[in-house]
Design an enzyme around this catalytic site. Structure first.
Site, PDB file in Angstrom:
ATOM      1  N   GLY A  10      26.122  41.921  59.654  1.00 21.23           N
ATOM      2  CA  GLY A  10      25.904  40.584  60.211  1.00 21.23           C
ATOM      3  C   GLY A  10      27.087  39.655  59.966  1.00 21.23           C
ATOM      4  O   GLY A  10      28.102  40.054  59.383  1.00 21.23           O
ATOM      5  N   ASP A  36      17.077  49.764  55.785  1.00 17.61           N
ATOM      6  CA  ASP A  36      16.103  48.791  56.275  1.00 17.61           C
ATOM      7  C   ASP A  36      15.437  48.161  55.049  1.00 17.61           C
ATOM      8  O   ASP A  36      14.713  48.851  54.312  1.00 17.61           O
ATOM      9  CB  ASP A  36      15.077  49.523  57.156  1.00 17.61           C
ATOM     10  CG  ASP A  36      14.004  48.587  57.696  1.00 17.61           C
ATOM     11  OD1 ASP A  36      13.903  47.427  57.211  1.00 17.61           O
ATOM     12  OD2 ASP A  36      13.266  49.004  58.601  1.00 17.61           O
ATOM     13  N   TYR A 125      10.112  31.017  60.860  1.00 16.19           N
ATOM     14  CA  TYR A 125      11.335  31.504  60.206  1.00 16.19           C
ATOM     15  C   TYR A 125      11.500  30.833  58.838  1.00 16.19           C
ATOM     16  O   TYR A 125      11.666  31.503  57.811  1.00 16.19           O
ATOM     17  CB  TYR A 125      12.536  31.208  61.108  1.00 16.19           C
ATOM     18  CG  TYR A 125      13.891  31.407  60.475  1.00 16.19           C
ATOM     19  CD1 TYR A 125      14.422  32.680  60.279  1.00 16.19           C
ATOM     20  CD2 TYR A 125      14.667  30.308  60.088  1.00 16.19           C
ATOM     21  CE1 TYR A 125      15.684  32.848  59.708  1.00 16.19           C
ATOM     22  CE2 TYR A 125      15.924  30.469  59.524  1.00 16.19           C
ATOM     23  CZ  TYR A 125      16.429  31.734  59.327  1.00 16.19           C
ATOM     24  OH  TYR A 125      17.678  31.895  58.770  1.00 16.19           O
TER      25      TYR A 125
END
Ligand code: NAP
Length: 290
Positions: A10, A36, A125
């Site tokens: 990312g 993950d 979020y």
């Protein structure tokens, strides 16, 4: 240092891998495909090395609007993931650093949010990022939570990282003029994450580039000015006019009460970060325009 980085593919993850490698650390970098963080067994199987100093979690589901319509995934990645990592760090004897967000705050305050302000997230979020902070702290006393916001840098998928390239391609952009945050350069955030890992002092830190903060409009205008592009490519709009699924804090500017107290210098300003970002990413265009 021996450091393990999750979410290494990312925006922040890449900057951190680069910075730690350049600092001479032994880096184990796991992107989403390699690890993950929602899979507790997989997490425990990679965090085993007793010589590991720190695990730095840059993985998250950052699609703020997407989180509104998939609470389960938002919880798994943003709340359960940090818990899995923190538990594994406790067992392995490593410090744990996880990145959180300015979106844990409601945005109704005027001025800057500090660690003394009570989080009150508006969005799914923000809600699960806050749960992720608390889960991690409960699982492992040696947890450092780093709240940041409005992050920009090379390879970022978000609006701030792409203003210049999109306008270069001839797009007209809508930039919000009435929501404010503290823009943060990924490279400078990465540098601070590593410093905090070395210090190993648990707590919540607000890590943002220095300055008074900015709206998307202010940031975009400065980016176009530095890149020598036409500011008319930006249409200024109100945040509410975009009718986005997730509510966002209108003001999420942050300051840290701890960093200077423990001897850390403020990060460079977001304008300095932006100038570096544009000079390094768009050097061809800048040379053409002189
Ligand atoms: N960007 C901002 O403005 C901002 C602001 C405040 C806080 N933050 C926080 O900063 C941190 C870094 O964000 P970023 O800006 O670097 O976002 P990013 O570019 O979206 O990076 C997040 C990474 O996490 C990966 N990921 C998603 N689900 C995962 C899972 N289950 N297991 C492992 N990896 C997974 C993603 O991979 P895929 O894309 O392949 O799924 C992606 O590479 C996050 O904690 C975020 O909440 C970001």
């Amino acid at each position: 240092m021996k450091v393990l980085i999750t979410g290494a593919g990312g925006l922040v993850g890449r900057a951190l891998v680069e910075h730690c490698s350049a600092s001479g650390d032994k880096v184990k970098a796991y992107d989403h495909a390699a690890l993950d963080i929602t899979n507790a067994d997989a997490v425990e199987s990679v965090i085993v090395d007793p010589a590991l100093n720190a695990v730095i979690n840059c993985a998250a589901w950052t699609d703020v609007d997407g989180c509104e319509s998939n609470r389960e995934k938002a919880r798994d990645v943003n709340a359960v993931g940090p818990a899995n990592l923190a538990r594994a760090c406790r067992k392995a004897g490593a410090a744990f650093i996880t990145i959180s967000t300015d979106y844990v705050f409601s945005g109704f305050k005027e001025g800057f949010y500090t660690q003394r302000d009570q989080p009150a997230p508006l969005s799914t979020y923000g809600y699960f990022k806050l749960e992720g902070e608390r889960n991690a702290q409960q699982e492992h006393a040696r947890t450092i939570v780093v709240r940041s916001g409005y992050i920009f840098g090379p390879g970022g998928k978000n609006f701030l990282s792409n203003v210049v390239s999109r306008v270069e391609r001839g797009e007209k952009l809508k930039a919000i003029g009435d929501y404010w945050g503290t823009p943060t350069y990924a490279r400078d955030l990465a540098m601070r994450l590593r410093e905090l890992a070395v210090l190993d002092l648990p707590g919540i830190y607000h890590v943002v580039s220095a300055g008074d903060g900015a709206s998307f409009e202010t940031f975009s205008m400065e980016a176009l000015r530095l890149a020598g592009l036409d500011p008319d490519a930006i249409e200024v709009v109100s945040g509410d006019s975009l009718k986005r699924p997730a509510p966002r804090p209108r003001n999420s500017r942050m300051k840290c009460l701890l960093s200077e107290a423990i001897g850390l210098a403020p990060l460079p300003s977001w304008q300095e970060g932006l100038a570096h970002f544009i000079a390094t990413q768009y050097s061809d265009r800048l040379q053409r325009s002189v």
